[in-house]
Motif scaffolding. Structure first.
Motif, mmCIF file in Angstrom:
data_model
loop_
_atom_site.group_PDB
_atom_site.id
_atom_site.type_symbol
_atom_site.label_atom_id
_atom_site.label_comp_id
_atom_site.label_asym_id
_atom_site.label_seq_id
_atom_site.Cartn_x
_atom_site.Cartn_y
_atom_site.Cartn_z
ATOM 1 N N UNK A 146 -50.925 0.206 64.417
ATOM 2 C CA UNK A 146 -51.941 1.194 64.060
ATOM 3 C C UNK A 146 -51.516 1.888 62.775
ATOM 4 N N UNK A 147 -52.403 1.955 61.822
ATOM 5 C CA UNK A 147 -52.098 2.661 60.595
ATOM 6 C C UNK A 147 -53.372 3.275 60.038
ATOM 7 N N UNK A 148 -53.194 4.269 59.207
ATOM 8 C CA UNK A 148 -54.314 4.980 58.605
ATOM 9 C C UNK A 148 -54.457 4.564 57.150
ATOM 10 N N UNK A 149 -55.686 4.271 56.753
ATOM 11 C CA UNK A 149 -55.982 3.926 55.357
ATOM 12 C C UNK A 149 -57.175 4.750 54.917
ATOM 13 N N UNK A 150 -56.894 5.767 54.109
ATOM 14 C CA UNK A 150 -57.956 6.680 53.715
ATOM 15 C C UNK A 150 -58.483 7.399 54.943
ATOM 16 N N UNK A 151 -59.817 7.456 55.104
ATOM 17 C CA UNK A 151 -60.393 8.140 56.258
ATOM 18 C C UNK A 151 -60.454 7.273 57.509
ATOM 19 N N UNK A 152 -60.041 6.017 57.411
ATOM 20 C CA UNK A 152 -60.171 5.086 58.534
ATOM 21 C C UNK A 152 -58.834 4.868 59.227
ATOM 22 N N UNK A 153 -58.911 4.653 60.537
ATOM 23 C CA UNK A 153 -57.749 4.283 61.329
ATOM 24 C C UNK A 153 -57.920 2.830 61.731
ATOM 25 N N UNK A 154 -56.978 1.988 61.360
ATOM 26 C CA UNK A 154 -57.081 0.559 61.624
ATOM 27 C C UNK A 154 -56.013 0.124 62.619
ATOM 28 N N UNK A 155 -56.302 -0.956 63.338
ATOM 29 C CA UNK A 155 -55.340 -1.518 64.278
ATOM 30 C C UNK A 155 -55.543 -1.087 65.712
ATOM 31 N N UNK B 101 -62.776 0.445 54.481
ATOM 32 C CA UNK B 101 -62.678 1.235 55.698
ATOM 33 C C UNK B 101 -62.355 0.316 56.864
ATOM 34 N N UNK B 102 -62.710 0.730 58.055
ATOM 35 C CA UNK B 102 -62.377 0.011 59.277
ATOM 36 C C UNK B 102 -63.173 -1.278 59.326
ATOM 37 N N UNK B 103 -62.622 -2.356 58.787
ATOM 38 C CA UNK B 103 -63.394 -3.553 58.497
ATOM 39 C C UNK B 103 -63.832 -4.332 59.730
ATOM 40 N N UNK B 104 -63.195 -4.104 60.881
ATOM 41 C CA UNK B 104 -63.679 -4.824 62.070
ATOM 42 C C UNK B 104 -63.767 -3.890 63.269
ATOM 43 N N UNK B 105 -64.210 -2.649 63.001
ATOM 44 C CA UNK B 105 -64.471 -1.658 64.022
ATOM 45 C C UNK B 105 -63.282 -1.481 64.951
ATOM 46 N N UNK B 106 -62.151 -1.219 64.400
ATOM 47 C CA UNK B 106 -60.979 -0.926 65.210
ATOM 48 C C UNK B 106 -59.829 -1.845 64.949
ATOM 49 N N UNK B 107 -60.107 -3.065 64.483
ATOM 50 C CA UNK B 107 -59.053 -4.042 64.183
ATOM 51 C C UNK B 107 -58.215 -4.364 65.392
ATOM 52 N N UNK C 222 -54.999 -10.623 62.295
ATOM 53 C CA UNK C 222 -54.320 -9.386 62.662
ATOM 54 C C UNK C 222 -52.810 -9.593 62.753
ATOM 55 N N UNK C 223 -52.021 -8.521 62.588
ATOM 56 C CA UNK C 223 -50.555 -8.664 62.584
ATOM 57 C C UNK C 223 -49.991 -9.119 63.921
ATOM 58 N N UNK C 224 -50.631 -8.753 65.018
ATOM 59 C CA UNK C 224 -50.188 -9.205 66.339
ATOM 60 C C UNK C 224 -51.085 -10.363 66.756
ATOM 61 N N UNK C 225 -50.541 -11.579 66.729
ATOM 62 C CA UNK C 225 -51.356 -12.760 66.992
ATOM 63 C C UNK C 225 -50.950 -13.502 68.239
ATOM 64 N N UNK C 226 -50.957 -14.831 68.153
ATOM 65 C CA UNK C 226 -50.738 -15.687 69.319
ATOM 66 C C UNK C 226 -49.362 -15.462 69.927
#
Length: 243
Positions: free
Chosen positions: A98-107, A237-243, A38-42
């Motif tokens: 947080x960003x939107x990709x198609x119908x999914x909201x990720x992050x 889509x939302x590859x990890x249920x919320x990211x 994820x973009x926000x890490x350690x």
């Protein structure tokens, strides 16, 4: 500031212990996010937790600030404002992942973890060390164990497909479902639209899978190898249920 005063401050456990625990809490939560890519890490989580603890300690030690007040002046403080200000500022940082990709909201999960990390920093800075430790453990359980629980839950949509083929193509809804089955995906309801003037058929569907990390190239190759295509779009889509 002198060397002696700095050494004395480092020996003050009411400061070093909250700061040390806040960095540790941020590191543990950040490691989980880093492991997920994820973009926000350690570093982000550790710095957010440390900064929150520092700001809280700063507010608690307002009587030590170097300032000149008029005679008989009184300082009236409201410590509830400091956590409010910290969490409001962190909200802008969380919104950046947080960003939107198609119908999914990720992050969403990463944004929530950043916000929670700031809250843990406030708790440690306020001296509620046991509560901070409990909060850190619970956060890790939610991030790690609940992800394992998702593996035994029903598969959820992971990609959206938009397939356009010539009218005479052998690829239809049944064939498309079998192609997805071979690569471990289960096709949902498939919609069909036809452009008679152009001689094209268009299939749209969501495909579910247990593995949330989908290789879009593999999906595209599997569909392309089945029949000639006019157009193919594969959207994760939302590859990890919320990211």
């Amino acid at each position: 500031m002198t060397l002696d005063s700095l050494l004395a401050l480092l020996q003050d456990h009411t400061i070093t212990l909250p700061l040390g625990l806040s960095v540790l809490a941020g590191l543990l939560i950040g490691i989980e996010r880093e492991f997920r890519g994820k973009p926000a890490g350690v570093r982000t989580h550790a710095l957010v937790c440390l900064a929150s603890a520092l700001m809280t300690l700063l507010g608690l030690r307002m009587d030590e600030w170097l300032t000149t007040l008029p005679p008989d002046a009184q300082i009236v403080t409201d410590m509830a404002r400091m956590p409010h200000a910290i969490l409001t500022g962190i909200g802008f940082l969380g919104a950046g992942v947080i960003f939107r990709e198609g119908p999914a909201v990720q992050g969403l999960t990463t944004a929530a973890s950043v916000w929670l990390t700031a809250a843990l920093g406030i708790v440690f800075g306020a001296g509620l060390l046991e509560l901070g430790v409990i909060g850190t453990v619970v956060a890790l359980l939610v991030l790690v164990l609940f992800r394992l629980l998702q593996r035994v839950l029903p598969a959820r949509p992971v990609i959206r497909l938009d397939v356009v083929v010539p009218q005479a193509s052998a690829l239809d809804a049944a064939v498309l479902s079998k192609v997805l089955d071979r690569i471990g995906l289960k096709a949902g309801p498939i919609s069909l639209s036809q452009d008679v003037a152009l001689g094209l058929r268009r299939y749209k569907l969501l495909a579910a899978g247990l593995d949330q990390r989908i290789d879009c190239d593999e999906v595209a190759r599997a569909v392309r190898d089945t029949a000639a295509l006019h157009k193919l779009t594969v959207v994760p889509l939302d590859r990890d249920t919320g990211n």
